[in-house]
Design an enzyme around this catalytic site. Structure first.
Site, mmCIF file in Angstrom:
data_model
loop_
_atom_site.group_PDB
_atom_site.id
_atom_site.type_symbol
_atom_site.label_atom_id
_atom_site.label_comp_id
_atom_site.label_asym_id
_atom_site.label_seq_id
_atom_site.Cartn_x
_atom_site.Cartn_y
_atom_site.Cartn_z
ATOM 1 N N GLY A 61 -0.357 10.829 6.971
ATOM 2 C CA GLY A 61 1.034 10.467 6.730
ATOM 3 C C GLY A 61 1.373 10.376 5.251
ATOM 4 O O GLY A 61 2.545 10.491 4.876
ATOM 5 N N GLU A 79 2.022 13.883 4.267
ATOM 6 C CA GLU A 79 3.253 14.286 4.968
ATOM 7 C C GLU A 79 4.493 13.714 4.278
ATOM 8 O O GLU A 79 5.566 14.318 4.316
ATOM 9 C CB GLU A 79 3.193 13.831 6.424
ATOM 10 C CG GLU A 79 2.173 14.635 7.232
ATOM 11 C CD GLU A 79 1.965 14.072 8.625
ATOM 12 O OE1 GLU A 79 1.537 12.901 8.725
ATOM 13 O OE2 GLU A 79 2.244 14.788 9.605
ATOM 14 N N GLU A 94 -6.131 13.811 10.387
ATOM 15 C CA GLU A 94 -5.843 13.207 11.704
ATOM 16 C C GLU A 94 -6.777 13.716 12.794
ATOM 17 O O GLU A 94 -7.142 13.000 13.717
ATOM 18 C CB GLU A 94 -4.387 13.501 12.111
ATOM 19 C CG GLU A 94 -3.340 12.710 11.346
ATOM 20 C CD GLU A 94 -2.909 13.377 10.046
ATOM 21 O OE1 GLU A 94 -3.612 14.288 9.566
ATOM 22 O OE2 GLU A 94 -1.861 12.978 9.499
HETATM 23 C C1 3H9 Z 1 -1.916 9.473 10.253
HETATM 24 O O1 3H9 Z 1 -1.601 9.434 9.112
HETATM 25 C C2 3H9 Z 1 -1.003 9.890 11.373
HETATM 26 C C3 3H9 Z 1 0.231 10.566 10.886
HETATM 27 O O2 3H9 Z 1 0.035 11.957 10.737
HETATM 28 C C4 3H9 Z 1 1.349 10.443 11.866
HETATM 29 C C5 3H9 Z 1 1.812 9.071 12.201
HETATM 30 C C6 3H9 Z 1 3.026 9.059 13.099
HETATM 31 N N1 3H9 Z 1 -5.094 2.635 7.983
HETATM 32 O O3 3H9 Z 1 -12.700 3.973 3.567
HETATM 33 P P1 3H9 Z 1 -12.632 2.783 2.686
HETATM 34 C C7 3H9 Z 1 -8.993 0.696 5.285
HETATM 35 S S1 3H9 Z 1 -3.459 9.014 10.746
HETATM 36 C C8 3H9 Z 1 -5.589 1.396 7.973
HETATM 37 O O4 3H9 Z 1 -13.731 1.800 2.764
HETATM 38 P P2 3H9 Z 1 -12.806 4.513 0.394
HETATM 39 C C9 3H9 Z 1 -10.463 0.801 5.652
HETATM 40 O O5 3H9 Z 1 -10.669 0.464 6.998
HETATM 41 C C10 3H9 Z 1 -4.251 8.490 9.277
HETATM 42 N N2 3H9 Z 1 -6.651 1.026 7.222
HETATM 43 O O6 3H9 Z 1 -12.408 3.183 1.146
HETATM 44 C C11 3H9 Z 1 -11.081 -0.183 4.695
HETATM 45 O O7 3H9 Z 1 -10.851 -1.486 5.226
HETATM 46 P P3 3H9 Z 1 -11.948 -2.649 5.017
HETATM 47 C C12 3H9 Z 1 -4.757 9.610 8.482
HETATM 48 C C13 3H9 Z 1 -7.205 1.953 6.465
HETATM 49 O O8 3H9 Z 1 -12.340 4.346 -0.973
HETATM 50 C C14 3H9 Z 1 -10.226 -0.034 3.445
HETATM 51 O O9 3H9 Z 1 -9.005 0.560 3.886
HETATM 52 N N3 3H9 Z 1 -5.493 9.108 7.355
HETATM 53 C C15 3H9 Z 1 -6.743 3.279 6.433
HETATM 54 O O10 3H9 Z 1 -14.213 4.850 0.670
HETATM 55 C C16 3H9 Z 1 -10.857 0.865 2.399
HETATM 56 O O11 3H9 Z 1 -11.244 2.090 3.015
HETATM 57 C C17 3H9 Z 1 -6.835 8.962 7.377
HETATM 58 O O12 3H9 Z 1 -7.476 9.283 8.336
HETATM 59 C C18 3H9 Z 1 -5.631 3.605 7.234
HETATM 60 N N4 3H9 Z 1 -5.112 4.835 7.251
HETATM 61 O O13 3H9 Z 1 -11.958 5.660 1.101
HETATM 62 C C19 3H9 Z 1 -7.447 8.417 6.119
HETATM 63 N N5 3H9 Z 1 -7.514 3.994 5.578
HETATM 64 O O14 3H9 Z 1 -12.049 -2.799 3.541
HETATM 65 C C20 3H9 Z 1 -8.464 7.384 6.447
HETATM 66 C C21 3H9 Z 1 -8.422 3.136 5.080
HETATM 67 O O15 3H9 Z 1 -11.336 -3.785 5.749
HETATM 68 N N6 3H9 Z 1 -9.023 6.755 5.282
HETATM 69 N N7 3H9 Z 1 -8.247 1.911 5.612
HETATM 70 O O16 3H9 Z 1 -13.187 -2.115 5.663
HETATM 71 C C22 3H9 Z 1 -9.972 7.324 4.494
HETATM 72 O O17 3H9 Z 1 -10.362 8.455 4.689
HETATM 73 C C23 3H9 Z 1 -10.555 6.491 3.404
HETATM 74 O O18 3H9 Z 1 -10.302 5.142 3.716
HETATM 75 C C24 3H9 Z 1 -10.017 6.751 1.979
HETATM 76 C C25 3H9 Z 1 -10.579 5.682 1.007
HETATM 77 C C26 3H9 Z 1 -10.468 8.141 1.548
HETATM 78 C C27 3H9 Z 1 -8.522 6.650 1.952
#
Ligand code: 3H9
Length: 700
Positions: free
Chosen positions: A108, A111, A131
């Site tokens: 998102g 997007e 996603e």
């Molecule tokens: C989407 O976007 C759907 C849309 O297309 C449509 C919607 C209608 N939400 O990984 P880290 C938390 S789907 C909530 O350790 P890094 C994570 O759990 C989404 N929480 O850090 C952690 O919490 P905690 C598509 C999130 O530096 C903390 O943030 N996006 C989210 O190694 C730190 O994360 C993805 O799939 C989230 N979206 O990596 C991206 N993201 O500290 C998913 C992270 O409590 N995220 N958290 O354990 C990632 O790939 C990595 O977190 C990122 C940072 C690269 C961003």
């Protein structure tokens, strides 16, 4: 700039003359939870109604732009406004909107950029639509707007691989318009000024048309039918992108929305999101958060496959390694294996070619254990023999400097007994790597009775440094993973003895989602390993237990150890794999010997029995405290044993069946073998209270 209005806690507007900045400040990753969505919507509407602003730039505070929708909201009732509606409002804005992206703009987040009227990346940016890894598809316009900007092949690649694309590549593909250096707010001011002055071109993505590429769509769809038949989202992604070529944006968005909601309702989405949070939650325990000891140099004892793999893993993480072997020949072999592994890493793009020599230069081979006197951590990786291990640890005790950590890479043995061979058991733990250790992501951190808290914390810090998933395990035969494997491995053997063929068992489990069935895995790992274990344990085997090794023993007696000998359950000739006909004969003979009349099993029977066996032992592992939480078991099976990620892990999967049904199954199977099939107490309690493993994870 002046005039800051807080739209809500997470969104602020700054206006200066004829430009405005909107800042998203929702740490840690600026996910678009409800308040962000509402704030963005309101901010754009407010600037439109107030007038006087000629350009808007949206940027993110903190380490990254927006990492996507808030994954924690998934599976709960949706809270308006929906993300696509917010982005449609931004796209419709009469005032041009520029997205300023730094860090990672994912899902998102990217997007949001696609819906803006221009996209400026800040150096180091990576964009992605990950996603698909969550069982979803880009649901806020990604499948519709990206093809309009970058063409179909690039959009297919981004949406299906989920990879994080470097900014330069995104720029070349047309997915971003500019790449700049600087702080997000400064870049935002400049970009807004340029947009207002017309020197940064702005346009609505919805006004662009997609260049059709039916070939690329068809080829991709065909490939996915073969390679990802069990997954739901990838096929839907292709359908969405196909729709983008044929319809106006509004209709494409509607199609995408419906497909997104379908994905949201699948168990795959729940399984993959469990895996996403589980991977992060394994280190979310007090022991992992304590102060770790510094590790600047590692000693590894044993240059076999495991030792060499562990050494490779350390070297790739920039840790100097001293490798110890007893004889020159073994040492040379170890160095050769490590060199081959490092060359392989270069070939796979894991290590830049110009770093190869410097990486290998950090390896110091030696025949003298005394050379371990200055290392901070020793990992012993010799063969599984308690006598040998205790002797080594006794020696290490006299050699290692005070404070050095002594770890065993044992996969089954009692770490307490190993620790007792030293005068400093607090410095001893198990670090159980999985083969090939420089590739497999799992690391079981085995905590013995006297292991010091900072030694455990160091285990977790090491896992992080090696980019592995470190899971805490208690001491028992096989810890978490191998203990569970020993149990369900027997069921695979019983199924064959009772009537299934090894190929049928493999095919049924591959149909469930395992990359390889258990017999193929056995052939790959080497059947001699299990044979040696069975012989070692022969004296202590419970006489009430039905023996599961009869067929495998006979295969090994023929000298067929699997792939490495060209024969095992299967025959391997080049790329050709076919069932070994002699195994069918052996099975028949063993059935006859045991007086078994073979019966038919459907693929569903096979999956049910195998999975119920796995879940039973996994439940006992939690009950005994060997794993602290169900999610720890799930991550071990996911990252070390090829468990299908989209099913979340055995205990997440167990919740989809329900404890009551599992108890019923076990009781039914127990009519045939009451020793093997016993209802774990924890499962019975769960069936009575109607609770789940997920409840336990939440409570932990
Ligand atoms: C989407 O976007 C759907 C849309 O297309 C449509 C919607 C209608 N939400 O990984 P880290 C938390 S789907 C909530 O350790 P890094 C994570 O759990 C989404 N929480 O850090 C952690 O919490 P905690 C598509 C999130 O530096 C903390 O943030 N996006 C989210 O190694 C730190 O994360 C993805 O799939 C989230 N979206 O990596 C991206 N993201 O500290 C998913 C992270 O409590 N995220 N958290 O354990 C990632 O790939 C990595 O977190 C990122 C940072 C690269 C961003």
């Amino acid at each position: 700039m002046s005039d800051i209005h807080q739209v809500n806690d997470l969104i602020s507007i700054e206006v200066d003359g004829d430009i405005a900045l909107i800042c998203i400040d929702n740490p840690p990753v600026n996910a678009t939870g409800q308040a962000v969505r509402q704030g963005l919507y309101d901010a754009v509407a407010r600037l439109a109604s107030e007038g006087g602003v000629k350009a808007i730039a949206i940027y993110g505070a903190g380490r990254t732009f927006v990492a996507g929708a808030d994954i924690k909201e998934f599976g709960k009732p949706p809270q308006p406004p929906a993300l696509p509606d917010v982005y449609n409002r931004i796209e419709a804005s009469e005032i041009p909107v520029v997205a300023i992206m730094h860090g990672t703009a994912l899902g998102g987040g990217f997007e949001l950029g696609l819906a803006a009227h221009a996209r400026v990346g800040i150096e180091g940016l990576r964009v992605g639509l990950p996603e698909v890894a969550l069982g979803l598809l880009p649901g806020a316009g990604g499948t519709q707007r990206l093809p309009r900007l970058s063409g179909i092949p690039f959009a297919l690649d981004m949406c299906l691989s989920g990879r994080h694309v470097p900014a330069q590549e995104a720029l070349e593909a047309g997915a971003i318009d500019r790449l700049e250096a600087g702080e997000p707010r400064d870049v935002a001011i400049r970009a807004a000024q340029d947009a207002a002055a017309g020197t940064l071109k702005t346009r609505r993505t919805c006004d662009l048309t997609v260049t059709p590429d039916d070939d690329a769509l068809e080829r991709t769809a065909e490939k996915l039918r073969k390679t990802q038949a069990l997954l739901f989202a990838p096929h839907k992604i292709v359908e969405c992108i196909r729709t983008a070529t044929k319809t106006p944006l509004s209709e494409g968005l509607q199609f995408e929305r419906e497909a997104f909601m379908e994905c949201m309702d699948t168990p795959q989405r729940a399984g993959l999101i469990h895996a996403f949070f589980g991977e992060r939650a394994v280190s979310n325990i007090p022991e992992a958060k304590g102060e770790a000891r510094p590790i600047d140099k590692v000693g590894i004892i044993g240059g076999g496959t495991m030792g060499s793999g562990i050494a490779t893993s350390c070297l790739l993480a920039g840790l100097p390694v001293r490798l110890i072997e007893v004889a020159q020949e073994g040492l040379d072999r170890g160095v050769a294996t490590i060199t081959g592994n490092i060359d392989g890493a270069v070939k796979r793009g894991k290590l830049p070619a110009d770093k190869r020599d410097a990486t290998l230069a950090m390896l110091e081979p030696s025949l003298a254990m005394e050379d371990l006197a200055d290392v901070d951590l020793v990992v012993e990786a010799v063969f599984e023999d308690m006598g040998v291990k205790t002797e080594i640890f006794g020696k290490l005790d006299t050699i290692c400097k005070p404070g050095a950590i002594m770890a065993s890479n044992t996969s089954y043995l009692d770490v307490n007994e190993i620790a007792a061979a030293t005068s400093r058991p607090a410095d001893v733990l198990g670090l159980h790597f999985f083969s090939p250790a420089h590739v497999m992501r799992l690391l079981e951190i085995v905590v013995a009775d006297k292991t010091a808290p900072d030694v455990v914390a160091t285990g977790f810090a090491l896992a992080k440094r090696l980019k592995k998933v470190g899971v805490r395990a208690g001491v028992c035969d096989g810890f978490i993973g191998n203990r569970i494997l020993s149990h369900y491995g027997k069921e695979a053997a019983y199924l064959v003895l009772d009537g299934a063929t090894p190929q049928q068992v493999d095919a049924a489990l591959e149909g469930f989602g395992f990359a390889m069935g258990p017999h193929k895995v056995g052939d790959l790992a080497g059947l001699d390993i299990g044979w040696a274990t069975r012989k070692r344990k022969a004296g202590t085997r419970d006489p009430n237990e039905r023996y599961s090794g009869a067929v495998a023993d006979r295969i090994c007696e023929e000298g067929w150890f699997g792939r490495k000998t060209g024969k095992g359950y299967y025959i391997y000739e080049g790329k050709d794999i076919r069932p070994n006909p002699d195994v069918a004969r052996i099975i028949e003979e063993e059935r006859e010997k045991a007086g078994i009349t073979p019966r038919e099993f459907t693929d569903q029977d096979i999956v049910d029995r195998y999975m119920t066996a796995m879940i039973s032992e996994a439940a006992r592992v939690v009950e005994d405290g060997i794993a602290k939480r169900p999610l720890d078991v799930d991550m071990v099976l996911l990252f070390g044993y090829g468990f299908p990620r989209f099913r979340g892990g055995p205990l997440h999967y167990a919740d989809t069946i329900g404890a009551a049904e599992l108890v019923r199954r076990i009781e039914t199977y127990a009519k045939e073998d009451a020793h093997y099939w016993q209802v774990p107490d924890i499962l019975r309690r769960m069936a009575e209270d109607g609770t789940t493993f997920a409840d336990m994870d939440k409570g932990a």
